[in-house]
Scaffold this motif. Structure first.
Motif, PDB file in Angstrom:
ATOM      1  N   SER A 192       0.878  -1.141  -0.043  1.00 17.53           N
ATOM      2  CA  SER A 192       0.144  -0.066  -0.029  1.00 17.53           C
ATOM      3  C   SER A 192       0.765   1.232   0.042  1.00 17.53           C
ATOM      4  N   SER A 194       3.253   4.294  -1.059  1.00 18.14           N
ATOM      5  CA  SER A 194       3.408   5.107  -2.393  1.00 18.14           C
ATOM      6  C   SER A 194       4.450   4.560  -3.314  1.00 18.14           C
ATOM      7  N   VAL A 195       5.668   4.220  -2.718  1.00 15.34           N
ATOM      8  CA  VAL A 195       6.655   3.396  -3.303  1.00 15.34           C
ATOM      9  C   VAL A 195       6.169   2.352  -4.267  1.00 15.34           C
ATOM     10  N   SER A 217      -2.325  -4.638   4.645  1.00 13.43           N
ATOM     11  CA  SER A 217      -3.135  -4.973   5.616  1.00 13.43           C
ATOM     12  C   SER A 217      -4.296  -5.288   5.037  1.00 13.43           C
ATOM     13  N   SER A 220      -6.699  -3.303   3.077  1.00 13.57           N
ATOM     14  CA  SER A 220      -6.137  -2.593   1.556  1.00 13.57           C
ATOM     15  C   SER A 220      -5.906  -3.695   0.486  1.00 13.57           C
ATOM     16  N   TYR A 235      -1.025  -9.025   6.110  1.00 14.27           N
ATOM     17  CA  TYR A 235       0.104  -9.001   7.191  1.00 14.27           C
ATOM     18  C   TYR A 235      -0.611  -9.165   8.407  1.00 14.27           C
ATOM     19  N   ALA A 291      13.998  -0.550   0.309  1.00 13.47           N
ATOM     20  CA  ALA A 291      14.014   0.729   0.450  1.00 13.47           C
ATOM     21  C   ALA A 291      14.013   1.305   1.842  1.00 13.47           C
ATOM     22  N   ARG A 295      13.798  -2.262   9.629  1.00 15.47           N
ATOM     23  CA  ARG A 295      13.166  -1.506  10.586  1.00 15.47           C
ATOM     24  C   ARG A 295      11.735  -1.839  10.831  1.00 15.47           C
ATOM     25  N   ILE A 329      18.266   0.667  -1.343  1.00 14.89           N
ATOM     26  CA  ILE A 329      17.888   1.671  -2.297  1.00 14.89           C
ATOM     27  C   ILE A 329      18.184   3.076  -1.565  1.00 14.89           C
ATOM     28  N   ALA A 375      -1.611   6.929   5.385  1.00 14.80           N
ATOM     29  CA  ALA A 375      -1.999   7.531   4.025  1.00 14.80           C
ATOM     30  C   ALA A 375      -1.874   6.469   2.669  1.00 14.80           C
ATOM     31  N   LYS A 376      -2.842   6.892   2.073  1.00 15.87           N
ATOM     32  CA  LYS A 376      -3.039   5.752   0.926  1.00 15.87           C
ATOM     33  C   LYS A 376      -2.576   6.693  -0.155  1.00 15.87           C
TER      34      LYS A 376
HETATM   35  N1  LIG Z   1      15.519   4.521   0.161  1.00 12.87           N
HETATM   36  C1  LIG Z   1      14.947   5.617  -0.359  1.00 12.87           C
HETATM   37  O1  LIG Z   1      15.371   6.167  -1.225  1.00 12.87           O
HETATM   38  C2  LIG Z   1      13.409   5.808  -0.048  1.00 12.87           C
HETATM   39  C3  LIG Z   1      12.532   6.703  -0.922  1.00 12.87           C
HETATM   40  C4  LIG Z   1      11.298   6.878  -0.511  1.00 12.87           C
HETATM   41  C5  LIG Z   1      10.621   6.190   0.575  1.00 12.87           C
HETATM   42  N2  LIG Z   1      11.228   5.394   1.177  1.00 12.87           N
HETATM   43  C6  LIG Z   1      10.764   4.618   2.385  1.00 12.87           C
HETATM   44  O2  LIG Z   1       9.990   3.788   1.939  1.00 12.87           O
HETATM   45  C7  LIG Z   1       8.787   3.695   2.815  1.00 12.87           C
HETATM   46  C8  LIG Z   1       7.512   3.724   2.127  1.00 12.87           C
HETATM   47  O3  LIG Z   1       7.604   5.140   1.805  1.00 12.87           O
HETATM   48  P1  LIG Z   1       6.070   5.720   1.016  1.00 12.87           P
HETATM   49  O4  LIG Z   1       6.276   7.224   1.338  1.00 12.87           O
HETATM   50  O5  LIG Z   1       5.783   4.800   0.104  1.00 12.87           O
HETATM   51  O6  LIG Z   1       5.080   5.231   2.415  1.00 12.87           O
HETATM   52  P2  LIG Z   1       3.783   5.664   2.735  1.00 12.87           P
HETATM   53  O7  LIG Z   1       3.249   5.843   1.482  1.00 12.87           O
HETATM   54  O8  LIG Z   1       3.451   6.530   3.812  1.00 12.87           O
HETATM   55  O9  LIG Z   1       2.958   4.266   3.210  1.00 12.87           O
HETATM   56  C9  LIG Z   1       1.829   4.410   3.957  1.00 12.87           C
HETATM   57  C10 LIG Z   1       1.399   2.744   3.915  1.00 12.87           C
HETATM   58  O10 LIG Z   1       2.144   2.028   4.622  1.00 12.87           O
HETATM   59  C11 LIG Z   1       1.353   0.963   5.165  1.00 12.87           C
HETATM   60  N3  LIG Z   1       1.920   0.126   6.152  1.00 12.87           N
HETATM   61  C12 LIG Z   1       1.477   0.799   7.587  1.00 12.87           C
HETATM   62  N4  LIG Z   1       2.056   0.005   8.377  1.00 12.87           N
HETATM   63  C13 LIG Z   1       2.519  -1.147   7.712  1.00 12.87           C
HETATM   64  C14 LIG Z   1       3.031  -2.512   8.249  1.00 12.87           C
HETATM   65  N5  LIG Z   1       3.020  -2.809   9.405  1.00 12.87           N
HETATM   66  N6  LIG Z   1       3.394  -3.390   7.245  1.00 12.87           N
HETATM   67  C15 LIG Z   1       3.197  -3.086   5.754  1.00 12.87           C
HETATM   68  N7  LIG Z   1       2.651  -2.024   5.549  1.00 12.87           N
HETATM   69  C16 LIG Z   1       2.393  -1.113   6.254  1.00 12.87           C
HETATM   70  C17 LIG Z   1      -0.136   1.256   5.100  1.00 12.87           C
HETATM   71  O11 LIG Z   1      -0.956   0.536   4.416  1.00 12.87           O
HETATM   72  P3  LIG Z   1      -1.786  -0.771   4.629  1.00 12.87           P
HETATM   73  O12 LIG Z   1      -3.183  -0.327   4.670  1.00 12.87           O
HETATM   74  O13 LIG Z   1      -1.187  -2.005   4.182  1.00 12.87           O
HETATM   75  O14 LIG Z   1      -1.296  -0.998   6.530  1.00 12.87           O
HETATM   76  C18 LIG Z   1      -0.018   2.807   4.431  1.00 12.87           C
HETATM   77  O15 LIG Z   1      -1.093   3.051   3.661  1.00 12.87           O
HETATM   78  C19 LIG Z   1       9.136   4.530   3.909  1.00 12.87           C
HETATM   79  O16 LIG Z   1       9.826   3.741   4.950  1.00 12.87           O
HETATM   80  C20 LIG Z   1      10.092   5.469   3.283  1.00 12.87           C
HETATM   81  O17 LIG Z   1      10.838   5.928   4.239  1.00 12.87           O
HETATM   82  C21 LIG Z   1      12.712   5.161   1.010  1.00 12.87           C
END
Ligand SMILES: NC(=O)c1ccc[n+]([C@@H]2O[C@H](COP(=O)([O-])OP(=O)(O)OC[C@H]3O[C@@H](n4cnc5c(N)ncnc54)[C@H](OP(=O)(O)O)[C@@H]3O)[C@@H](O)[C@H]2O)c1
Length: 385
Positions: A192, A194-195, A217, A220, A235, A291, A295, A329, A375-376
């Motif tokens: 779910s 954004s990545v 979840s 979702s 999960y 990514a 943690r 990444i 957030a979705k």
């Molecule tokens: N390395 C990089 O360059 C890089 C770049 C961008 C982002 N990131 C990292 O990638 C991650 C995702 O970023 P994002 O902005 O895409 O996130 P996001 O859109 O804010 O992700 C929110 C979603 O995470 C899901 N989630 C919450 N708890 C969870 C769990 N226990 N297990 C699995 N899914 C869960 C939720 O959906 P459910 O309904 O499924 O719970 C929620 O809708 C973050 O940790 C961010 O720091 C890394």
């Protein structure tokens, strides 16, 4: 005549001080170098890393200057230096990723000054073929043009939303030299996020990967299948996602099959002890890509944020006796993913997903939504109304 404007930026000083709007004067005619452009920012998106940077800014070891927040942006070029490449012109409507490490300016500001050759994740906003999918009731219509050849504000919102997350997904799929086809199998933890939303659209609509399974979840699951996941696994039901995955892999369609890529976009260490069971052998160029690192998902304590950069990462990556290929990444700015996203948007193959849009003054509400981990899609701040 002088062109002095007020620059408004969302900044923080350290992890003890709340983010706030700071104002300064900017002379638009003298604020940029020969190689730089000045962008009037229309919209900027939030990313979890924005929270992470502030959490890691301990008062005792940081300076007292305001630090800019934000990396994603969209806007219009309003000034350009004489040495800027001709591809960038005054009036161009652009978006991109501005990387900075505790920089004075971030993208949550009404003006952004950058050198396009130093910040190569930049592109022209393309004409749409599909509107962004937006969860909440926001006034975003299908027509991207205002009738005078200018993009509507909704287009700026849509295009501020994707550079960071699209780039991360792109590097996860393209960065390891893997070859994709209809027989390829991919598993995504955090379907779910954004990545992952970008990831599945690239995987299915551009690379035509045969099977993409997502873990998310239970609430979702259906929504993620609509975006493109062939199967989704909860999960938060039964004995946990490893047990649920095991059950799926025992069904006739998957018996004897393993994944070419396991991509973690939410943060888990649960695959490490059972990697052999699910990931193809290393010699087949299979990969475990993260990514996030091992943690806990959507926690933003300094220890957890640093886990992607921890000692275990180089050991997993370079240890010659490692049992599987591991890659962390780090979202390197790159023009190729900006071009791919633009192409996919214009062909209707990629639709950025937006959770919500906030006005600049309401940025605290936007950060609260990000912190919720619920957030979705992307949280975007509209800077120019
Ligand atoms: N390395 C990089 O360059 C890089 C770049 C961008 C982002 N990131 C990292 O990638 C991650 C995702 O970023 P994002 O902005 O895409 O996130 P996001 O859109 O804010 O992700 C929110 C979603 O995470 C899901 N989630 C919450 N708890 C969870 C769990 N226990 N297990 C699995 N899914 C869960 C939720 O959906 P459910 O309904 O499924 O719970 C929620 O809708 C973050 O940790 C961010 O720091 C890394």
């Amino acid at each position: 005549m002088t062109n002095i404007v007020t620059r408004k930026s969302i900044t923080f000083i350290n992890n003890q001080t709340p983010a706030t709007i700071t104002e300064s004067s900017l002379d638009l005619d003298t604020c940029y170098k020969e190689t730089e452009i000045v962008i009037e920012v229309y919209a900027a998106a939030l990313n979890p890393v924005d929270l992470g940077f502030q959490k890691l800014t301990f008062a005792k070891i940081s300076n007292s200057k305001p630090k800019g927040i934000g990396e994603d942006y969209s806007g219009v070029i309003i000034r350009k230096g004489v040495k800027v490449a001709p591809i960038w012109g005054i009036g161009d409507q652009i978006n991109g990723l501005y990387t900075h490490f505790y920089g004075e300016q971030g993208t949550l500001s009404n003006y952004l000054i950058l050198d396009p050759s130093q910040h190569p994740a930049i592109g022209h906003i393309v004409s749409k073929s599909t509107p962004a999918t937006i969860n909440e009731e926001i006034d975003v219509d299908d027509d991207d043009d205002d009738g005078n050849g200018k993009k509507k504000n909704s287009e700026f919102v849509k295009n501020a939303a994707w550079p960071v997350v699209f780039g991360t997904a792109y590097q996860s799929l393209f960065g390891q030299g893997q070859i994709w086809n209809k027989d390829s199998m991919v598993l995504v933890f955090g379907a779910s996020t954004s990545v992952a939303n970008c990831f599945v659209q690239i995987a299915k609509n551009q690379l035509h990967i045969g099977t993409v399974i997502g873990i998310c979840s239970s609430k979702s699951m259906e929504q993620n299948q609509q975006v493109g996941f062939d199967y989704t696994i909860p999960y938060d039901e039964g004995e946990g996602f490893i047990a649920n995955l095991r059950d799926l892999m025992k069904t006739p369609e998957f018996i004897g099959k393993k994944f070419d890529l396991i991509f973690d976009s939410a943060g888990t260490s649960e695959f490490y002890p059972v990697m052999d069971e699910f990931l193809k052998p290393r010699v087949e160029n299979s990969y475990y890509v993260t990514a996030v690192g091992p943690r806990t998902p959507v926690e933003y304590t300094p220890k957890e944020i640093l886990s992607l950069y921890s000692l275990s990462a180089p050991i997993r990556t370079y240890n010659p006796w490692r049992k599987f290929n591991y890659k962390g990444i780090f979202g390197t700015p790159n023009k190729s993913y900006m071009d791919l996203a633009a192409r996919m948007i214009s062909l209707g193959r990629y639709v950025p997903k937006i959770d919500s849009v906030y006005q600049f003054e309401k940025f605290e509400e936007a950060f609260d939504k990000l912190r919720s981990g619920k957030a979705k899609g992307k949280i975007v701040i509209q800077i120019k109304e």
